[in-house]
Enzyme design. Structure first.
Site, PDB file in Angstrom:
ATOM      1  N   ASP A 188      44.888  11.612  56.909  1.00  0.00           N
ATOM      2  CA  ASP A 188      44.906  11.270  57.905  1.00  0.00           C
ATOM      3  C   ASP A 188      44.214  13.108  58.918  1.00  0.00           C
ATOM      4  O   ASP A 188      43.315  13.593  59.341  1.00  0.00           O
ATOM      5  CB  ASP A 188      45.636  10.841  59.139  1.00  0.00           C
ATOM      6  CG  ASP A 188      46.675  11.923  58.877  1.00  0.00           C
ATOM      7  OD1 ASP A 188      47.166  12.379  57.496  1.00  0.00           O
ATOM      8  OD2 ASP A 188      47.827  11.151  59.880  1.00  0.00           O
TER       9      ASP A 188
ATOM     10  N   ARG B  82      55.861   9.596  52.311  1.00  0.00           N
ATOM     11  CA  ARG B  82      56.878  10.538  53.324  1.00  0.00           C
ATOM     12  C   ARG B  82      57.116  10.434  54.613  1.00  0.00           C
ATOM     13  O   ARG B  82      58.290  10.039  55.623  1.00  0.00           O
ATOM     14  CB  ARG B  82      55.638  12.111  53.669  1.00  0.00           C
ATOM     15  CG  ARG B  82      56.245  13.157  53.528  1.00  0.00           C
ATOM     16  CD  ARG B  82      54.777  13.372  52.965  1.00  0.00           C
ATOM     17  NE  ARG B  82      55.113  14.146  51.754  1.00  0.00           N
ATOM     18  CZ  ARG B  82      55.464  15.536  51.125  1.00  0.00           C
ATOM     19  NH1 ARG B  82      56.175  16.069  52.157  1.00  0.00           N
ATOM     20  NH2 ARG B  82      55.257  15.612  50.547  1.00  0.00           N
TER      21      ARG B  82
HETATM   22  P1  ADP Z   1      45.394  14.145  54.031  1.00  0.00           P
HETATM   23  O1  ADP Z   1      43.728  14.093  54.594  1.00  0.00           O
HETATM   24  O2  ADP Z   1      45.341  13.732  52.162  1.00  0.00           O
HETATM   25  O3  ADP Z   1      46.137  13.647  55.266  1.00  0.00           O
HETATM   26  P2  ADP Z   1      46.099  16.998  54.110  1.00  0.00           P
HETATM   27  O4  ADP Z   1      46.608  16.172  55.018  1.00  0.00           O
HETATM   28  O5  ADP Z   1      45.973  17.893  53.248  1.00  0.00           O
HETATM   29  O6  ADP Z   1      45.403  15.515  53.351  1.00  0.00           O
HETATM   30  O7  ADP Z   1      44.190  17.086  54.536  1.00  0.00           O
HETATM   31  C1  ADP Z   1      43.822  17.541  53.895  1.00  0.00           C
HETATM   32  C2  ADP Z   1      43.004  19.085  54.589  1.00  0.00           C
HETATM   33  O8  ADP Z   1      41.550  17.985  55.766  1.00  0.00           O
HETATM   34  C3  ADP Z   1      43.550  20.100  55.101  1.00  0.00           C
HETATM   35  O9  ADP Z   1      43.698  20.910  53.549  1.00  0.00           O
HETATM   36  C4  ADP Z   1      42.712  20.704  55.755  1.00  0.00           C
HETATM   37  O10 ADP Z   1      41.824  21.758  54.855  1.00  0.00           O
HETATM   38  C5  ADP Z   1      42.202  19.262  56.987  1.00  0.00           C
HETATM   39  N1  ADP Z   1      42.707  19.602  57.359  1.00  0.00           N
HETATM   40  C6  ADP Z   1      44.015  18.138  57.968  1.00  0.00           C
HETATM   41  N2  ADP Z   1      44.216  18.843  59.827  1.00  0.00           N
HETATM   42  C7  ADP Z   1      43.699  19.240  59.716  1.00  0.00           C
HETATM   43  C8  ADP Z   1      43.661  20.088  61.690  1.00  0.00           C
HETATM   44  N3  ADP Z   1      44.225  19.285  62.441  1.00  0.00           N
HETATM   45  N4  ADP Z   1      42.476  20.661  61.592  1.00  0.00           N
HETATM   46  C9  ADP Z   1      41.013  20.994  61.011  1.00  0.00           C
HETATM   47  N5  ADP Z   1      41.060  20.485  59.485  1.00  0.00           N
HETATM   48  C10 ADP Z   1      42.823  19.936  59.051  1.00  0.00           C
END
Ligand code: ADP
Length: 339
Positions: free
Chosen positions: A120, A189
């Site tokens: 997400d 989580r």
């Molecule tokens: P996942 O995609 O597995 O949920 P993360 O939550 O770590 O993993 O998000 C992956 C990457 O997506 C983050 O390191 C960031 O670069 C980008 N990202 C996450 N949330 C946001 C957001 N609210 N706005 C912009 N980019 C985001």
């Protein structure tokens, strides 16, 4: 998953002619991501596009770490865990100025659309890229947690639960030999998807999940019921929750208050690795190819999903904001079978 008819839930359209597609993997890695990359590359080339691999997720997008892929670039990867184009967490992408930079990099490399494989957080970033620049984006759910709204299954979930099951089966051997009580902590989580499937499939005596918090008193009562009917070993499956190691606190309380000595086994990152299962490879292949086809068909800002047997698209924002919930009857089943 067998039908070609795609249901599109309020998905928006773009007007761009797409000749070149970029693909990246971002956030937590998951088994099957390589199968999804392969599907994006092979489907893209099949439909007459160039496909560019972007290394290290959004970080590589900002650094311009790009490589054009051909059919052979993705040969012999479908069975491999991890992601050949690597993944990362990129805090800069939360800032609009960096997303503008990312957009410029995409355009200057002649890329017309982006497929982002991740969870997400990855979708939030892709959605902002679309709303701020109009650059066509598609999300493919690659996460072992299975917590994306709009799809029954995410890429990596099936592999992760099978890894968990193998661990439980092995622990059961040693637990039985020594008459021991084990708490096996699995990932998850905010959701108990992994714990629930591993717990039911592994025949756990208790399944501890965020959706149905169980007091240590209840867990102790469950153990006692087993002891009363002659059970000499038990397995409890516990979703880690926000902080890994929750099982140690439960084990301590079980010992202090109820006199049960529990051993803890935290599966941790082992669940992210390994060769993807057949199901994950198939789901990844379907979703990767679907993302390409739908981008070429003029759709944007969507996540590919599977609802029952039906492929579907949902908007990226709904995929991130919607709350996917574990079925209550599954939670009940876990309890019924543990008694
Ligand atoms: P996942 O995609 O597995 O949920 P993360 O939550 O770590 O993993 O998000 C992956 C990457 O997506 C983050 O390191 C960031 O670069 C980008 N990202 C996450 N949330 C946001 C957001 N609210 N706005 C912009 N980019 C985001």
């Amino acid at each position: 998953m067998n039908s070609n008819k795609i249901i599109r839930h309020k998905v928006v359209r773009h007007k761009r002619k797409i000749k070149t597609i970029g693909v990246l993997t971002s956030g937590g890695d998951a088994p099957g991501m390589n199968a999804a990359i392969r599907a994006v590359v092979r489907a893209g080339i099949y439909y007459g596009c160039r496909v560019i691999g972007i290394y290290k997720g959004y970080a590589g997008l900002l650094e311009g770490h790009f490589e054009e892929f051909n059919l052979s670039s993705v040969a012999n990867i479908i069975q491999r865990g991890g992601t050949i184009i690597k993944s990362s967490r990129c805090p800069e992408f939360h800032k609009k100025s960096y997303r503008k930079q990312a957009h410029q990099n995409l355009v200057s490399h002649g890329i017309d659309a982006l497929v982002a494989i991740g969870g997400d957080g990855t979708f939030r970033g892709a959605h902002l890229l679309w709303t701020e620049t109009g650059f066509p984006v598609a999300g493919v759910p690659g996460t072992i947690d299975n917590d994306c709204w709009g799809t029954d299954i995410t890429i990596g979930f099936d592999s992760a639960i099978n890894t968990g099951l193998r661990a439980i089966d092995q622990i059961r051997d040693t637990a039985g030999s020594h008459d021991r009580l084990f708490i096996v902590e699995v990932m998850g989580r905010n959701s108990g998807y992994i714990a629930m499937d591993v717990g039911i499939g592994g025949g756990a005596d208790s399944i501890i999940i965020p959706e149905d918090p169980s007091s240590v008193k209840n867990i102790a009562a469950q153990i006692q019921r087993g002891v009363n009917r002659g059970k000499t070993s038990s397995i409890i499956v516990c979703a880690e929750g926000p902080v890994q190691g929750k099982s140690y606190a439960i084990a301590n309380e079980l010992k202090k208050k109820y006199g049960y000595k529990a051993r803890v086994c935290i599966l941790g990152h082992t669940q992210r690795g390994g060769s993807p299962t057949a199901r994950d490879r198939k789901v990844a292949s379907i979703m990767g190819a679907m993302a390409v086809r739908e981008l070429l068909g003029g759709y944007s800002d969507f996540m590919t999903g599977i609802d029952g047997l039906r492929p579907q698209l949902v908007s990226l924002i709904k995929a991130t904001e919607g709350k996917k919930t574990l079925h209550q009857d599954l939670i009940l089943l876990g309890k019924i079978l543990a008694t």
